[in-house]
Structure formats: C-alpha cells, structure tokens
Scaffold this active site. Structure first.
Site, PDB file in Angstrom:
ATOM      1  N   GLU A  80      51.603  61.147 -78.694  1.00  0.00           N
ATOM      2  CA  GLU A  80      52.488  60.604 -79.736  1.00  0.00           C
ATOM      3  C   GLU A  80      52.425  59.072 -79.759  1.00  0.00           C
ATOM      4  O   GLU A  80      52.427  58.447 -80.820  1.00  0.00           O
ATOM      5  CB  GLU A  80      53.924  61.086 -79.495  1.00  0.00           C
ATOM      6  N   GLU A  83      54.472  70.375 -75.616  1.00  0.00           N
ATOM      7  CA  GLU A  83      55.936  70.468 -75.439  1.00  0.00           C
ATOM      8  C   GLU A  83      56.460  71.890 -75.591  1.00  0.00           C
ATOM      9  O   GLU A  83      57.413  72.285 -74.916  1.00  0.00           O
ATOM     10  CB  GLU A  83      56.650  69.550 -76.452  1.00  0.00           C
TER      11      GLU A  83
HETATM   12  C1  LIG Z   1      48.635  66.391 -66.753  1.00  0.00           C
HETATM   13  C2  LIG Z   1      48.095  67.692 -66.253  1.00  0.00           C
HETATM   14  C3  LIG Z   1      47.073  68.263 -67.248  1.00  0.00           C
HETATM   15  C4  LIG Z   1      47.401  67.462 -64.894  1.00  0.00           C
HETATM   16  O1  LIG Z   1      46.941  68.675 -64.355  1.00  0.00           O
HETATM   17  P1  LIG Z   1      46.381  68.741 -62.857  1.00  0.00           P
HETATM   18  O2  LIG Z   1      45.986  70.151 -62.619  1.00  0.00           O
HETATM   19  O3  LIG Z   1      45.375  67.682 -62.673  1.00  0.00           O
HETATM   20  O4  LIG Z   1      47.578  68.332 -61.913  1.00  0.00           O
HETATM   21  P2  LIG Z   1      48.997  69.026 -61.760  1.00  0.00           P
HETATM   22  O5  LIG Z   1      49.348  69.834 -62.942  1.00  0.00           O
HETATM   23  O6  LIG Z   1      49.046  69.698 -60.439  1.00  0.00           O
HETATM   24  O7  LIG Z   1      49.965  67.780 -61.778  1.00  0.00           O
HETATM   25  C5  LIG Z   1      49.948  66.822 -60.734  1.00  0.00           C
HETATM   26  C6  LIG Z   1      51.351  66.392 -60.426  1.00  0.00           C
HETATM   27  O8  LIG Z   1      51.883  65.703 -61.553  1.00  0.00           O
HETATM   28  C7  LIG Z   1      53.093  66.319 -61.985  1.00  0.00           C
HETATM   29  N1  LIG Z   1      53.199  66.168 -63.443  1.00  0.00           N
HETATM   30  C8  LIG Z   1      52.236  66.327 -64.343  1.00  0.00           C
HETATM   31  N2  LIG Z   1      52.671  66.072 -65.572  1.00  0.00           N
HETATM   32  C9  LIG Z   1      53.973  65.716 -65.438  1.00  0.00           C
HETATM   33  C10 LIG Z   1      54.992  65.323 -66.339  1.00  0.00           C
HETATM   34  N3  LIG Z   1      54.762  65.211 -67.660  1.00  0.00           N
HETATM   35  N4  LIG Z   1      56.194  65.038 -65.856  1.00  0.00           N
HETATM   36  C11 LIG Z   1      56.461  65.118 -64.532  1.00  0.00           C
HETATM   37  N5  LIG Z   1      55.536  65.495 -63.617  1.00  0.00           N
HETATM   38  C12 LIG Z   1      54.317  65.783 -64.072  1.00  0.00           C
HETATM   39  C13 LIG Z   1      52.957  67.775 -61.542  1.00  0.00           C
HETATM   40  O9  LIG Z   1      54.217  68.363 -61.416  1.00  0.00           O
HETATM   41  C14 LIG Z   1      52.265  67.583 -60.182  1.00  0.00           C
HETATM   42  O10 LIG Z   1      53.205  67.147 -59.238  1.00  0.00           O
HETATM   43  P3  LIG Z   1      53.724  68.116 -58.099  1.00  0.00           P
HETATM   44  O11 LIG Z   1      54.590  67.283 -57.238  1.00  0.00           O
HETATM   45  O12 LIG Z   1      54.480  69.182 -58.836  1.00  0.00           O
HETATM   46  O13 LIG Z   1      52.497  68.653 -57.432  1.00  0.00           O
HETATM   47  C15 LIG Z   1      49.216  68.717 -66.078  1.00  0.00           C
HETATM   48  O14 LIG Z   1      50.046  68.337 -65.021  1.00  0.00           O
HETATM   49  C16 LIG Z   1      50.066  68.904 -67.281  1.00  0.00           C
HETATM   50  O15 LIG Z   1      49.719  69.644 -68.178  1.00  0.00           O
HETATM   51  N6  LIG Z   1      51.227  68.236 -67.307  1.00  0.00           N
HETATM   52  C17 LIG Z   1      52.255  68.461 -68.301  1.00  0.00           C
HETATM   53  C18 LIG Z   1      51.953  67.788 -69.583  1.00  0.00           C
HETATM   54  C19 LIG Z   1      53.060  67.998 -70.562  1.00  0.00           C
HETATM   55  O16 LIG Z   1      53.587  69.077 -70.739  1.00  0.00           O
HETATM   56  N7  LIG Z   1      53.470  66.920 -71.260  1.00  0.00           N
HETATM   57  C20 LIG Z   1      54.532  66.931 -72.196  1.00  0.00           C
HETATM   58  C21 LIG Z   1      55.778  66.397 -71.576  1.00  0.00           C
HETATM   59  S1  LIG Z   1      57.183  66.491 -72.628  1.00  0.00           S
HETATM   60  C22 LIG Z   1      56.995  65.136 -73.647  1.00  0.00           C
HETATM   61  O17 LIG Z   1      56.063  64.407 -73.515  1.00  0.00           O
HETATM   62  C23 LIG Z   1      58.075  64.938 -74.654  1.00  0.00           C
HETATM   63  C24 LIG Z   1      57.648  64.000 -75.721  1.00  0.00           C
HETATM   64  O18 LIG Z   1      57.516  64.659 -76.956  1.00  0.00           O
HETATM   65  C25 LIG Z   1      58.565  62.825 -75.816  1.00  0.00           C
HETATM   66  C26 LIG Z   1      59.912  63.155 -76.363  1.00  0.00           C
HETATM   67  C27 LIG Z   1      60.709  61.897 -76.496  1.00  0.00           C
HETATM   68  C28 LIG Z   1      62.099  62.224 -76.701  1.00  0.00           C
HETATM   69  C29 LIG Z   1      62.744  62.481 -75.438  1.00  0.00           C
HETATM   70  C30 LIG Z   1      64.180  62.641 -75.398  1.00  0.00           C
HETATM   71  C31 LIG Z   1      64.875  63.232 -76.537  1.00  0.00           C
HETATM   72  C32 LIG Z   1      66.103  63.759 -76.021  1.00  0.00           C
HETATM   73  C33 LIG Z   1      66.986  64.305 -77.088  1.00  0.00           C
HETATM   74  C34 LIG Z   1      68.047  65.008 -76.380  1.00  0.00           C
HETATM   75  C35 LIG Z   1      69.361  64.678 -76.852  1.00  0.00           C
HETATM   76  C36 LIG Z   1      70.275  65.213 -75.866  1.00  0.00           C
HETATM   77  C37 LIG Z   1      71.603  65.355 -76.456  1.00  0.00           C
HETATM   78  O19 LIG Z   1      71.740  65.442 -77.668  1.00  0.00           O
HETATM   79  O20 LIG Z   1      72.516  65.410 -75.648  1.00  0.00           O
END
Ligand SMILES: CC(C)(COP(=O)(O)OP(=O)(O)OC[C@H]1O[C@@H](n2cnc3c(N)ncnc32)[C@H](O)[C@@H]1OP(=O)(O)O)[C@@H](O)C(=O)NCCC(=O)NCCSC(=O)C[C@@H](O)CCCCCCCCCCCCC(=O)O
Length: 661
Positions: free
Chosen positions: A46, A66
């Site tokens: 994004e 997501e």
């Molecule tokens: C990235 C990967 C493809 C890597 O894969 P790989 O196999 O190499 O490694 P691992 O999967 O083992 O990962 C290593 C390590 O890293 C951790 N990790 C990876 N990604 C994340 C992450 N995004 N966040 C945290 N940690 C992460 C993983 O856990 C491992 O650590 P560990 O200690 O567990 O071994 C693969 O990891 C992957 O696919 N990751 C996820 C990617 C993903 O899903 N991304 C999307 C995230 S969600 C997002 O981006 C949202 C956006 O749209 C932004 C939105 C903005 C608005 C936000 C807030 C609005 C709130 C509104 C609410 C209002 C509330 C109210 O009204 O009250």
C-alpha cells in the site's frame, strides 16, 4: 516490508498513522520511486502504491494478504489497486490474499519496471530520468475508477466467490465491499474502507486468524521431552531422497520433492505400477511447470524397480501399503541396503512408528513423515518422533518439511498421532447420530455450515471407506471371527456402530466405487448426491435394532462431533503428545479443513467457553454412558476448576508425570 506489525494489533498503536503518511507521499511534489526487493505485502504494498513509480527486483513478491488475518487492506489498498489494475484483477488479489511475482506484477501493471540488479540503484537512476516529468498523472488516488460495463456482474460474482471460499469468514466479503467502494470518489471510498476495517479489526474472527498466523510459526520452534529442540539440534542437508511405494501418497510426495529441487529416486516393486506412477507424476510436474512458469529440471526424478539406487540417498520416505508386517519387512531391508547414515521415514498415517524403528539397525534415524492427501497440495506435515528418534533426525524431517513448503508439526508417536487420533471420536459420533435418526447429509450440512471444508461423510467417501475399515479390522473391532455385538451394538464393552463396516461389506467404498455414504456420477466421481439406498438401509438397520429414530438438530450434531474431537484433543495434551494446544489447532486448520476463522478446535473451545464444553460433554455422557469418548477429560475438568485460563496457560495445569512417552 511485510506490512503492519501484526502484534501491534492487540496493543495500543504508536507512531504516525499509515494512511496520512501515504497520502502525503503521493501528494508531494517530489517524485518518489518505490524500490521493491524481497516482499511488499499488506501495508508494504500500500505504501508502494502511494509512491509515483515502482521498480521491483525480479525475485520480489507483492500481495495484500490482510484477508488471511481477518482484515482488509486499509491503507488505501482497496482504493488504489482497482484504479491501477482494474476491478477483476484487484478483487482476485485482495479476496485471495495471494502473492504475485515481480514478473506478474509487471504484466498486471502494478510495477513500472523489473530488474535483475539492485532495485535501489535502479530506482535512483529511474528517479533521475523522471525528475522533470509532471506527477499529476502518477497519483493513483486521483485516477477515475476503471469501471467496465459489466462491473455489477463482476462484483456479484466476486461476492458469491467470497461467501463460498470464506465458509463463514467475514473478511473476504468485506474485501469485496471495500473494493466496490472504489467506484466512488477516493475520499468516500476511503471512508468506506475505514468503516469496514473498524468492524473487522476488533472481531473475534480477526483475533482467531491472527492466532493462526503466529501458531503456524510457533510450531517451528519444536521441542522433545528429552530437551532436544529446534535451537539446539542441527538438521542434515538432504542432497537426494527416495520415495518407496508410488501409490497416491508416494506420487504426491515425489512431486513435492522435485518441486523443491531435490533429486528423487522413485521406487516401486511392480513394473506396471511404476509406469502408471511415472505418467501421473510427470503430468503433475509438467502442469506445475506451466503454472509456476519456472524452469524445472524434470530429470531430477529417476523411476526405478532396483533397490541399489537407494545406496546414494540421504533420506527415504516409505509410502507403501498401510500394513505393519509389510512395512517392518521393508524397514529391515532398508537397513541393509541404505547407507548407515540414511534417515528412514515412514508416511504411515497411524501405524506404530516405534515398531518400525525396532525393525531397523538405526532406530535413532527413524521418524514418521505423515503427509496429507493430496500431498503436493496440503500444507501440513506431522513429524512423528519415537522414544529413540535422535534430535538430528527430527530436525532434518522438520527442516525438510519447511523446504517443501509445509508447516511441520512435531508430534510424539501414539495411535493415530494427533490428527487421526482426534478424528476417531468425531467420526464415531457421526455414526451414532445416523443410528439415532440423522442422515449423512444432515450431519454434513451442519458441519459444513459451521465452516468445515467437508462434512464427515463426504470426507470419508473422498478418503475411501476401506481405510477406516482396515484400521477397525486391525483393532479387532470388526472382521471375520469377531462376534457381532448386542443391541445396541457393542464391541469390547463399549457402544460400537457397525454401519460403516456394513456399508463397506456392500462394496460401497466411497468416491472410487461411485457410492459410499453418497451416490456419485460413477467411480471416481466428485459430485455427492443423497442416496435413497442409504436412507432405506439406515431405516432397516434402525428397525432391526429396535432404534426409534428421532429428529436431531444442528446444535446436537455440532456439539457431539466437535466436542468429542476437542475432548480427545485435551487427552492428547494430557499425554504430552505435543508441546501445546497450538499444535493441535495448526494440524486441524491445515490438514483437516477446520475453519481458520475459528482458530482451530482448541482455540474454538476457549472461545465457546471451557465450562460450556465441559457441561455439554457431561450432559451427553449422562445420556450415553456407553460412549467413553464423551467422558470429559481430566485436563478439561481441571482447567474449568482453575477458572478457565487462556489457551497459552493450559499446559501449566498438566500434572507432572502424566506423560505417556
Ligand atoms: C513476510 C513473510 C512472507 C516472511 O516469511 P518467512 O517464512 O521468511 O518468515 P516467517 O513467516 O517465519 O516470519 C519471520 C518472523 O517475522 C514475523 N512476522 C512476519 N511478518 C510479520 C508482521 N507483518 N507482523 C509481525 N510479525 C511478522 C513472524 O511472526 C516471524 O516471527 P516469529 O517470532 O513468529 O518467528 C511472512 O512472515 C508473512 O507472510 N508475513 C505476514 C505478511 C502480512 O500478512 N502482512 C499484512 C499485515 S496487515 C497490514 O499490513 C495492514 C495494512 O493494510 C495497514 C492497515 C493500516 C491501518 C491500520 C489500523 C486501522 C485500525 C482501524 C481500527 C479502528 C479501531 C477502532 O475503531 O476502535
């Protein structure tokens, strides 16, 4: 950039908000070029969409995953992507959460250039070349939406797909609704995006899916009762592997290995079977080559009838017919044929791995690698260790699983391991419900409505009814020489439903014979139709056994089948077959079609409330005292007595010394 920090979603968020940041970059007068290497996922993509240009390295991957976390892309992704690549392609990416390669991103129009060189350097050079170009046309939020004439139809179909794929999940549907809002001016579309995100953000489904995300990573940090674990054990490299037995499972495993670039010796004892396997495996591989558009060296696989080729492999995966004597004989032979360091793995789904290890000269190098059919598609691998498996053998099998793209879960050896052990009481309840008045389609419909990919009877027909029949015969529950039980049928002192045995005796073995619990369009058919023969058979069975059929509601089907399965899950924990409940959830979500948006069976039990699960099991146990699987487990009782602690604290309450290992 893999997007927002998912852990932050359960904590107060700090730092600047992403949406105004992206909007500010896009509105800026200075051209901003995103250089994408590795991943641009979620908020990462994004952010890139807010830049004026995007340059990706050829190995980069892009996506908006997501939906897999129970959310929507809420930093403008649902508004900018359809403007950039059109509604159909954007809907596909956003509803499925799938990643695209840099090459595909270029074709779709997501990136402006793909490079083999350092993406940062190329992006800087690119920025210099466009420094004087006007930016007006590069701000995606100002683009009018690309609305094709049949947009209503496209959105309708996407919505139907989202309902169907989601099996009760809310996020896919919200994704369509958010993309639909990209027809509106950007600011209005963004309001809709935020509204939908707010609704999902605090939802139980999003929490459950995020639990699944971390659980699937947590199981990689395995440990064994002897203290060996993932960070003190070293995996061996697998330079060449062998698969012995090229039935359905063996073929799928061979395909997985080749796709991971591992040279494979594929062995059979029968020439005809070998040729049949060669045709199927090569066809599967060629299909994958086309789909993935990658160069794959098809010469990586060598089909043979000769054992001498086994001398050169680092690891063997045995996938012969599920017969203990046959497997023991094979393992004894492998001991003398293979190099003394070769790991010997079995793909058995329920036989005793300890017994197989004992048949070899190297019990420390024997582990189970239980793949799930179709082995080249299902992401789960149960790695079964025995009391004598070495940490190195377990580490190697776990690592190999990861290399094959699987989520590997280490489990201790016990009958059925984890998945099939928990499945038994579930299938058993379904049989009893038929005796009491239900039909297969009523039971399946309740389970599918709950979100399971397939009801228990459709699943049994798909797997083949003879699989369970063979297991029951081996357990002495049925077969020649086993006395028929009384009314209600009992075996070994407990209630036993012979319905599945009777169905098998009629030659109805499921899809492969064109009939089982359902009727199919022919042998190998897929479309399950209710079968009047089965209804008449059930009525006759109840009449003969003096069973008064009653109407059975959806709630009873769910409680009896699911709570019996969960109850066995607590027993698995008591026996310390796994380290903690997340392993059971991962196994069920990835291997058995349990709906991920409920977290998995054990997480679901916590959500329903342990006192309720206990209360309902106690009730059904009173009604059916002859069904031991309905007797609540000691751990469940204890957890309720301790005030139902959260799932990550359950293992603290298992008494020392309760391990059966
Ligand atoms: C990235 C990967 C493809 C890597 O894969 P790989 O196999 O190499 O490694 P691992 O999967 O083992 O990962 C290593 C390590 O890293 C951790 N990790 C990876 N990604 C994340 C992450 N995004 N966040 C945290 N940690 C992460 C993983 O856990 C491992 O650590 P560990 O200690 O567990 O071994 C693969 O990891 C992957 O696919 N990751 C996820 C990617 C993903 O899903 N991304 C999307 C995230 S969600 C997002 O981006 C949202 C956006 O749209 C932004 C939105 C903005 C608005 C936000 C807030 C609005 C709130 C509104 C609410 C209002 C509330 C109210 O009204 O009250």
């Amino acid at each position: 950039m893999s997007g927002a920090d998912i852990r932050e979603f359960s904590r107060p968020m700090t730092g600047p908000a992403l949406v105004p940041l992206i909007d500010a970059i896009e509105a800026g007068e200075k051209p901003v070029v995103a250089a994408i290497e590795g991943m641009a996922l979620g908020g990462g993509l994004e952010l890139a969409l807010g830049c004026h240009y995007r340059i990706a390295h050829s190995k980069a991957q892009l996506g908006l995953p997501e939906v897999t976390l129970g959310l929507i892309p809420a930093a403008g992704g649902t508004q900018r992507l359809p403007r950039l690549i059109g509604f159909p392609a954007a809907l596909d990416m956003i509803i499925t959460g799938r990643r695209v390669s840099a090459g595909d991103a270029l074709k779709l129009g997501i990136v402006d250039q793909v490079t083999e060189r350092n993406a940062g350097e190329v992006a800087v050079a690119f920025a210099r070349s466009v420094v004087d170009c006007p930016l007006v046309s590069r701000r995606l939020s100002t683009w009018p939406p690309l609305c094709p004439a049949d947009l209503d139809n496209i959105l309708q179909m996407a919505l139907a797909r989202a309902w169907q794929r989601g099996r009760g999940a809310l996020a896919p549907v919200a994704c369509v609704q958010a993309v639909q809002a990209a027809r509106l001016p950007y600011s209005q579309g963004m309001q809709q995006e935020q509204k939908l995100m707010s609704m999902l953000f605090a939802s139980p489904q999003a929490r459950a899916l995020q639990y699944c995300f971390f659980s699937q990573r947590a199981v990689g940090k395995w440990s064994m009762p002897n203290g060996a674990c993932w960070d003190n054990s070293t995996a061996r490299p697998i330079r060449k592997a062998a698969v012995i037995g090229l039935g359905t499972m063996g073929r799928g495993i061979a395909v997985c290995l080749v796709l991971a670039g591992i040279p494979v010796i594929a062995m059979e004892t029968d020439e005809k079977q070998l040729e049949a396997a060669r045709r199927v495996v090569m066809a599967l591989l060629e299909k994958e080559v086309q789909k993935l558009a990658v160069g794959l060296h098809l010469g990586l696989i060598h089909f043979t009838l000769e054992q001498r080729y086994l001398r050169e492999v680092d690891l063997v995966i045995e996938a012969v017919f599920e017969d203990l004597a046959l497997k023991k004989q094979l393992f004894a032979e492998l001991s003398s044929v293979c190099h003394p360091d070769t790991l010997l793995c079995t793909n058995t789904s329920q036989l005793d791995v300890d017994q197989l290890a004992t048949a070899t000269s190297r019990p420390d190098l024997v582990v189970g690698m239980h793949f799930f059919a179709p082995a080249n598609k299902i992401k789960l691998l149960e790695v079964v260790f025995t009391s004598r498996s070495s940490p190195e053998a377990v580490a190697t099998a776990m690592q190999l699983g990861k290399w094959l793209g699987k989520v590997s879960v280490a489990v201790a050896n016990c009958p059925g391991f984890v998945g099939n052990r928990m499945l038994r009481p579930y299938v058993e309840q379904a049989g009893f419900l038929l005796e009491e008045g239900a039909t297969p389609e009523q039971v399946d419909s309740a389970l599918e409505h709950f979100g399971l990919a397939m009801g228990v009877f459709r699943m049994s027909d798909l797997s083949g009814l003879d699989v369970g029949w063979r297991v029951r015969k081996a357990a002495g529950l049925t077969g020649p020489g086993v006395p028929q039980g009384q009314l209600l049928q009992t075996q070994q002192g407990y209630r036993y439903s012979p319905l599945a045995d009777l169905i098998c005796q009629k030659g109805r073995l499921g899809q492969k014979t064109g009939c089982g619990w359902y009727l199919y369009e022919g042998p190998g058919g897929h479309m399950a139709r209710p079968d009047p023969w089965v209804h008449a058979f059930l009525e006759e069975y109840r009449r003969v056994h003096g069973l008064q059929p009653r109407s059975i509601g959806q709630q009873e089907v769910l409680e009896r089948c699911l709570f019996a399965l969960i109850n066995e899950g607590f027993r698995v924990l008591e026996d310390r077959i796994v380290m903690d409940p997340v392993a059971l959830d991962v196994i069920y979500v990835l291997g058995y079609g349990w709906p991920a948006h409920t977290g998995g069976p054990m997480y679901y039990a916590g959500e329903v409330g342990l006192p309720r699960v206990l209360g309902r099991l106690e009730y059904y146990q009173r009604v059916h005292p002859d069904i031991p699987h309905l007797r609540p487990s000691a751990l469940l009782r204890q957890l309720v007595a301790k005030g139902s602690p959260p799932i990550h604290k359950w293992m603290w309450h298992i008494e020392e010394g309760s391990s059966r290992l």
